[in-house]
Write a protein that holds these residues in place. Sequence first.
Motif, PDB file in Angstrom:
ATOM      1  N   UNK A 161       1.017  -1.254  -0.021  1.00 39.02           N
ATOM      2  CA  UNK A 161      -0.121  -0.087   0.067  1.00 39.02           C
ATOM      3  C   UNK A 161       0.877   1.179  -0.058  1.00 39.02           C
ATOM      4  N   UNK A 162       1.921   1.288   0.687  1.00 39.76           N
ATOM      5  CA  UNK A 162       2.754   2.342   0.879  1.00 39.76           C
ATOM      6  C   UNK A 162       3.392   2.515  -0.536  1.00 39.76           C
TER       7      UNK A 162
ATOM      8  N   UNK B 274       2.763   5.863  -2.865  1.00 43.00           N
ATOM      9  CA  UNK B 274       4.136   6.763  -3.099  1.00 43.00           C
ATOM     10  C   UNK B 274       3.863   6.824  -4.693  1.00 43.00           C
ATOM     11  N   UNK B 275       4.064   5.619  -5.480  1.00 42.37           N
ATOM     12  CA  UNK B 275       4.102   5.558  -6.749  1.00 42.37           C
ATOM     13  C   UNK B 275       3.041   6.552  -7.380  1.00 42.37           C
ATOM     14  N   UNK B 276       1.677   6.377  -6.651  1.00 45.76           N
ATOM     15  CA  UNK B 276       0.499   7.089  -7.184  1.00 45.76           C
ATOM     16  C   UNK B 276       1.163   8.672  -7.146  1.00 45.76           C
ATOM     17  N   UNK B 277       1.528   9.093  -5.864  1.00 43.32           N
ATOM     18  CA  UNK B 277       2.015  10.373  -5.845  1.00 43.32           C
ATOM     19  C   UNK B 277       3.019  10.784  -6.814  1.00 43.32           C
ATOM     20  N   UNK B 278       3.818   9.798  -6.938  1.00 43.28           N
ATOM     21  CA  UNK B 278       4.781  10.216  -8.022  1.00 43.28           C
ATOM     22  C   UNK B 278       4.238  10.220  -9.384  1.00 43.28           C
TER      23      UNK B 278
ATOM     24  N   UNK C  59       0.043  15.696  -0.226  1.00 39.50           N
ATOM     25  CA  UNK C  59      -0.157  14.383  -0.792  1.00 39.50           C
ATOM     26  C   UNK C  59       0.513  13.452  -0.158  1.00 39.50           C
ATOM     27  N   UNK C  60       1.824  13.953   0.135  1.00 41.17           N
ATOM     28  CA  UNK C  60       2.390  12.803   1.080  1.00 41.17           C
ATOM     29  C   UNK C  60       1.887  12.559   2.411  1.00 41.17           C
TER      30      UNK C  60
END
Lengths: 187, 677
Positions: free
Chosen positions: A141-142, A146-150, B355-356
Amino acid sequence: MTASTPSSSGGAPSVVASSSGARTAADRKRLRRMLWPALFVSALFLLAVATLDTGGAETDGERVQRLSESFACPTCDGQSVAESNAAVAAQIRNFIRAEVSDGATDTEIRDALIVGYTSSVLLTPPSGGVSSLIWILPVLVLVGGSAGVGFVLTRPRSGSRDATEDDEALVARARASIDDGTVEGAS
Amino acid sequence: MNSILGYGFTMLGLTTSLAGVAAGSYALITKQHRLLRQVRQWTWLALIAAVGAFTVMQVALFQRDYTVSFVQSVGSPFTPPLYNFAALWSALEGSIILWTLVLAGYLVAVAVKFRQRVTDPLFGWALVVMYAVTAFFFGLMAGPTNPFVRAVVSADFQPRGPNPLLQNHVLVAFHPPMLYLGYVGFTVPFAFAIAALITGRVGEGWLVETRRWTVIAWGFLTFGIVLGAWWSYEVLGWGGYWAWDPVENASLLPWLTGTAYIHSVMVQERRGMLRVWNLSLLCSTFCLTILGTFLTRSGVVESVHAFSEGEVGTWLLAFFAVVATLSVGLIGWRGDRLRSPGAIDSPVSREAAFLANNVIFGALAFVVLLGTVFPLLAEAYDGTRLTIGRPYFDSLGRPIAFVMLFLMASAPVLPWRKASNELLSERLFWPAVLGVAAMVLAVALGGRGLYPVFTFGLGGFAAGAAGRQVVLAARRQGWRGFVGRTNGGMIVHLGVVLIAVAVAGSESYKTDRITELLPGESVTVAGHTFEYVNFDGNENDRRIHLFANIRIDDDEIYTPGRTIYRELGQPVTTPSVKPGFSEDLFLVLDEFSDDPEGPIRLRVIVRPLISWMWAGGILMALGTLLAVFPGSRRRGTEAVSAAVGRDVGGNRKGKREEGPSTPIPAGVASTEVAPNV
């Protein structure tokens, strides 16, 4: 010697400036630039002291406490053997204390308690099998998050979009009303 | 009599809310504004019904009317008035009455607040959704959890009173209502979110409308959770405040998604992005309150709080499924309108930090949910019974908490869109100095261990960033520097830092000793002496209280003991706590002999910094209050980054231009722009 040259040349003017009494914004900026590494180093040093200076090897008492914290009190919910006031928790604590002074290893104590109280006595499920999912899934999930945010961060800007028919109609209507003179202040 | 009256009120409420759903939808679809106005008025009828049912139950409890089934299960002639009043929420059936009452209160509050906007479909549909949720809870009261069932009082009936743990501390009267005000309060933004999806007005209008409601609900939930931890600490007698018990987790889950939402909502308000995400977060928050209620009230997981069992589980699960399906379906249906016009410019910007924040809060919510339901799933899958407890939540929660603290330190100083290194170096300098100073202090005072010292450092860093914002705002605006969302939010952050420090200090440096003492003997734990003076006791009609007199540091006497409630027989440990600024001394009478001259087993827990946690909770509540106060600007987008003297007007204009094809948000439309077409 050569490595220290930039910082000393960077520091010299600020000394001059402060001696003249008036500190400019540029001086403060330079001072900060010098102090940041110092802050980093002191933070790392303090963390190292805090981590390493823990007073030698684990005592028997600390070991009993650590082990007691890792087993669930069988009759309570959520509380560990160390925390609970229940009679059975006291029994297990005494068992651990006796085993520790007999020199049993952590694994031996753990296995003996599993035999006595099934594996639900472990506050962390045994690794392997289905229960390893509880470690894998959060990581997935993490990473996924993070990939989604990236992805959102690197996505090309969708600044210009083609006008839809609705948009065209809206503009046409607005133009028409301006031409009619029905909108105040329109020229 | 009370049974009939109570049931009558329930039916009135159920009928009203069902009628509200039916007539409201009909009026909205056929655009009958007069009918819609009436539907709005009916909310008062729902409130009257809920207040009526609540009052009838209180009267029945007061009269000890055992012909009402609920009074039979929790009433007793010996319960003192306060706990008798609180007995209403000491078991499932009554707590649903409280839930319904709070919900009806919010229903009327929404109807009153938006009275000028009755014919606005956004408001209309929100009202219909709220009516539907209210109908569900009145439905529970009418059927599966009916508290007003007429009961026969048999000849050998012994009144028992509420669970003994729920009648020996005053916080019982405050913790559940606070929690429910928070839990239920999320219904309001949820209703507006669904309404936005139905009407297709998925821009920023509904967000702005419900902003303050969300923050208020969040504040109540926060305060309710902290009060619950406090209650647990004072009452349960194991010296802790959070056991990762399913009930605690159930309250934490919506808090986590709700917290993520109140942060990410600012990105949408400001930049028009994250629409799907915000809607999903809000729907998840609401779903998680229902799921939490299911987990804790259906008896599906045993826990100290799960006092009840029954068919209510099926209903709650069904409701959860309906809400989840509806939310996902609506978001999918409106997918084309939810595409955001904006994009993020730089990873070093406030929106990127938000977002983070969301990834981190989402991950923690996932960990908590997984840890809570995994034992159930494993048991259903192959019958294994396993336990997931503190070590699991700690080992995953700690790194997540560190990232949270780091974000709390850096995000408030970041400007929107893009930050330069020079700017960060300037704004983060003093916070970083404070962080290092906190670590120096901790190490100098003898604090060791990577986790606690790192927490103190990050805590100082985050407190510095929050303090910087408050100080700058106060210098610029005077007392107004303390109100408004941003400044209030920073005070909330300071509260969070206090709690983080309290958790790290009290977990890492606690001393826990169990000793046997004879009268007159004393023991020294962590520099304090505890002298066992003598054994004592008192009794009344309701309970027998046995306790040991313990003199701490040759000064005051504290009385850890055990209480036996006559009607229940089950003894309850009653700890005694000496609170302090730097540490608490927590005493538990573990064991005693029948002979008053015999030995006792005394458990002494010394926990540093724990009172900082309650202070942090109060500060968070205070910060929330300040945040809902209108800041310098009442409507529209708050200039969150105005601190650096940016061209605020230009930004706002820029925002408008970014979303040309979105309908103009209703809230903005009413004040600034004439509704077009």
